[in-house]
Design a protein around this motif. Structure first.
Motif, short mmCIF file in Angstrom:
data_model
loop_
_atom_site.label_atom_id
_atom_site.label_comp_id
_atom_site.label_asym_id
_atom_site.label_seq_id
_atom_site.Cartn_x
_atom_site.Cartn_y
_atom_site.Cartn_z
N ALA A 175 -58.79 -2.65 9.12
CA ALA A 175 -58.14 -2.02 7.97
C ALA A 175 -56.88 -2.77 7.57
O ALA A 175 -56.14 -3.27 8.42
N ARG A 176 -56.66 -2.85 6.27
CA ARG A 176 -55.34 -3.22 5.77
C ARG A 176 -54.44 -1.99 5.86
O ARG A 176 -54.89 -0.90 6.20
N ALA A 177 -53.18 -2.16 5.56
CA ALA A 177 -52.23 -1.04 5.63
C ALA A 177 -52.67 0.08 4.69
O ALA A 177 -52.94 -0.16 3.51
N GLY A 178 -52.76 1.30 5.21
CA GLY A 178 -53.20 2.43 4.41
C GLY A 178 -52.94 3.74 5.11
O GLY A 178 -52.49 3.77 6.27
N PRO A 179 -53.21 4.85 4.47
CA PRO A 179 -52.86 6.16 5.03
C PRO A 179 -53.65 6.54 6.28
O PRO A 179 -53.17 7.37 7.06
N LEU A 180 -54.85 5.98 6.50
CA LEU A 180 -55.64 6.36 7.67
C LEU A 180 -55.01 5.92 8.98
O LEU A 180 -55.28 6.51 10.03
N ASN A 181 -54.17 4.88 8.94
CA ASN A 181 -53.54 4.40 10.17
C ASN A 181 -52.03 4.21 10.00
O ASN A 181 -51.44 3.31 10.59
N TYR A 182 -51.43 5.09 9.18
CA TYR A 182 -49.98 5.09 8.98
C TYR A 182 -49.47 3.75 8.48
O TYR A 182 -48.40 3.29 8.89
N TRP A 183 -50.24 3.10 7.61
CA TRP A 183 -49.81 1.90 6.93
C TRP A 183 -49.49 0.73 7.89
O TRP A 183 -48.56 -0.03 7.67
N VAL A 184 -50.30 0.61 8.93
CA VAL A 184 -50.23 -0.54 9.83
C VAL A 184 -51.34 -1.51 9.44
O VAL A 184 -52.51 -1.12 9.37
N ARG A 207 -47.68 6.89 14.31
CA ARG A 207 -47.58 5.50 13.87
C ARG A 207 -47.27 4.59 15.05
O ARG A 207 -47.81 3.47 15.15
N ALA A 208 -46.42 5.06 15.95
CA ALA A 208 -46.08 4.26 17.14
C ALA A 208 -47.33 4.00 17.97
O ALA A 208 -47.51 2.90 18.51
N GLY A 209 -48.22 5.00 18.06
CA GLY A 209 -49.46 4.81 18.80
C GLY A 209 -50.36 3.77 18.17
O GLY A 209 -51.00 2.97 18.87
N VAL A 210 -50.42 3.75 16.83
CA VAL A 210 -51.22 2.74 16.13
C VAL A 210 -50.66 1.35 16.41
O VAL A 210 -51.41 0.40 16.68
N ASN A 221 -65.57 -3.17 17.68
CA ASN A 221 -65.17 -2.18 16.69
C ASN A 221 -63.74 -1.75 17.04
O ASN A 221 -63.52 -1.11 18.06
N LEU A 222 -62.79 -2.09 16.17
CA LEU A 222 -61.37 -1.89 16.47
C LEU A 222 -60.87 -0.49 16.14
O LEU A 222 -59.72 -0.17 16.44
N GLY A 223 -61.71 0.32 15.51
CA GLY A 223 -61.28 1.69 15.20
C GLY A 223 -60.00 1.74 14.39
O GLY A 223 -59.20 2.67 14.56
N TYR A 224 -59.79 0.77 13.51
CA TYR A 224 -58.60 0.61 12.65
C TYR A 224 -57.29 0.82 13.41
O TYR A 224 -56.27 1.23 12.86
#
Length: 347
Positions: free
Chosen positions: A111-120, A83-86, A58-61
């Motif tokens: 996850a694809r790029a999206g708001p939950l992980n700062y678009w990473v 975002r740097a942490g993601v 489980n990658l936790g996005y």
């Protein structure tokens, strides 16, 4: 002139309101069920043999590394620290994957790029780390009709260096609550079928991610029973079955030292081993924790850790080994687990 501008503004407001209403209606009522999934890049790959190595994670996005907490677990934050942490988490995940030997990778919380992980784009990072693999992505949370900055595509993925003959999603019972009152996680089994060289039948691999916050684990139990019924039908056909992923139920109980208050352990329940039919086996590594609580950033010896990630295998599958990989929860709130399995039906 002013009249025309006023009418144009009114028309734009009506159009925007109609669009917003359509978005709400579509996202509330769109509930895809079971069905086939597209497999990418599988045509040139070899067939599976009697032995199969599988890694689950489980990658936790890429947003739930060691410095993260999460509000649903009793923490304070909805989003990762930065975002740097993601990006750092994703780089760490990719590094682990690139040096890990496995025939199949079963991922949850991709996850694809999206708001939950700062678009990473986590899926893109996995594809770069595992080039030349067959792959299937099944978004369990998917927004419709929203532009890219707001779009969410979040779910499970399977990558493999062996031929995936077919893949499908099989619907599981859903929660009644919706995310933000709008979206619903569409729980399902993510199934990959691998034809076996020089043998009849096929490996049936099931990627699972069960509910986490349902009251008294009632939904989790219903979901598990559906998974078990599906797996039994496949076994009755003579197929070897391996189910792996995040069960959100404890295979072992309070094995590791911690200083976490009980109020943050509200979501934890025991894995119901009695639900498995005779001959079926749960396989996990009790010595390495696979998940942690998210009410606070990870603190070794203080944060509660447990084993909720593992495998269930059919009676015709021998478990050769299951090993957790201890990364000190650096890149996700879960740790990878690698299993090696052998089909007894081959000659």
């Amino acid at each position: 002139m002013r009249g025309r501008l006023r009418r144009a503004g009114f028309g734009a407001a009506v159009a925007l309101a109609a669009y917003a209403g359509l978005v709400v209606i579509v996202n509330i009522f769109y509930t895809p069920g079971s069905g086939p999934l597209d497999v990418r890049g599988a045509a040139h790959l070899p067939r599976a043999g009697a032995s199969l190595s599988v890694l689950i994670w489980n990658l936790g996005y890429a947003g739930l590394g060691a410095e993260s907490d999460f509000v649903a677990d009793g923490g304070r934050h909805y989003l990762p620290p930065s975002r740097a942490g993601v990006r750092e988490n994703l780089a760490g995940i990719a590094s682990v994957l690139a040096r890990t030997d496995a025939d199949l990778f079963l991922f949850q919380e991709v996850a694809r790029a999206g708001p939950l992980n700062y678009w990473v784009d986590v899926l893109d990072g996995i594809e770069r780390a595992l080039p030349g693999r067959a792959s299937v992505f099944d978004p369990e949370v998917l927004t419709r009709l929203l532009p890219p900055p707001l779009r969410l595509a979040h779910g499970t993925a399977i990558f493999g260096r062996l031929k995936i003959g077919a893949s499908e999603r099989v619907a599981l019972p859903l929660e009644s609550e919706r995310l933000a009152g709008l979206l619903r996680r569409r729980y399902r089994m993510h199934v990959a079928r691998l034809p076996i060289a020089q043998a009849s039948g096929e490996w049936v691999i099931v990627n699972v991610h069960l509910a986490a916050f349902d009251r008294d684990a009632e939904l989790r139990l219903r979901q598990l029973r559906e998974v078990v019924r599906f797996a039994q039908r496949e076994f009755d056909k003579g197929n070897p079955v391996v189910i792996g992923g995040d069960w959100n139920m404890e295979f072992v109980k309070q094995r590791f030292p911690h200083a976490t208050d009980d109020k943050f352990l509200f979501w934890l329940h025991d894995f119901p081993f009695a639900e498995l039919a005779e001959g079926w086996r749960a396989a996990f590594d009790a010595s390495v924790p696979s998940a942690r609580t998210l009410h606070e950033p990870y603190r070794p010896g203080r944060t509660y850790v447990t084993v909720i990630d593992g495998f269930v295998v059919s009676p015709n599958v021998e478990v050769e080994s299951v090993r957790g990989i201890d990364l000190a929860f650096a890149y996700s709130d879960h740790q990878p687990v690698r299993g090696v399995f052998r089909y007894r039906g081959t000659r």
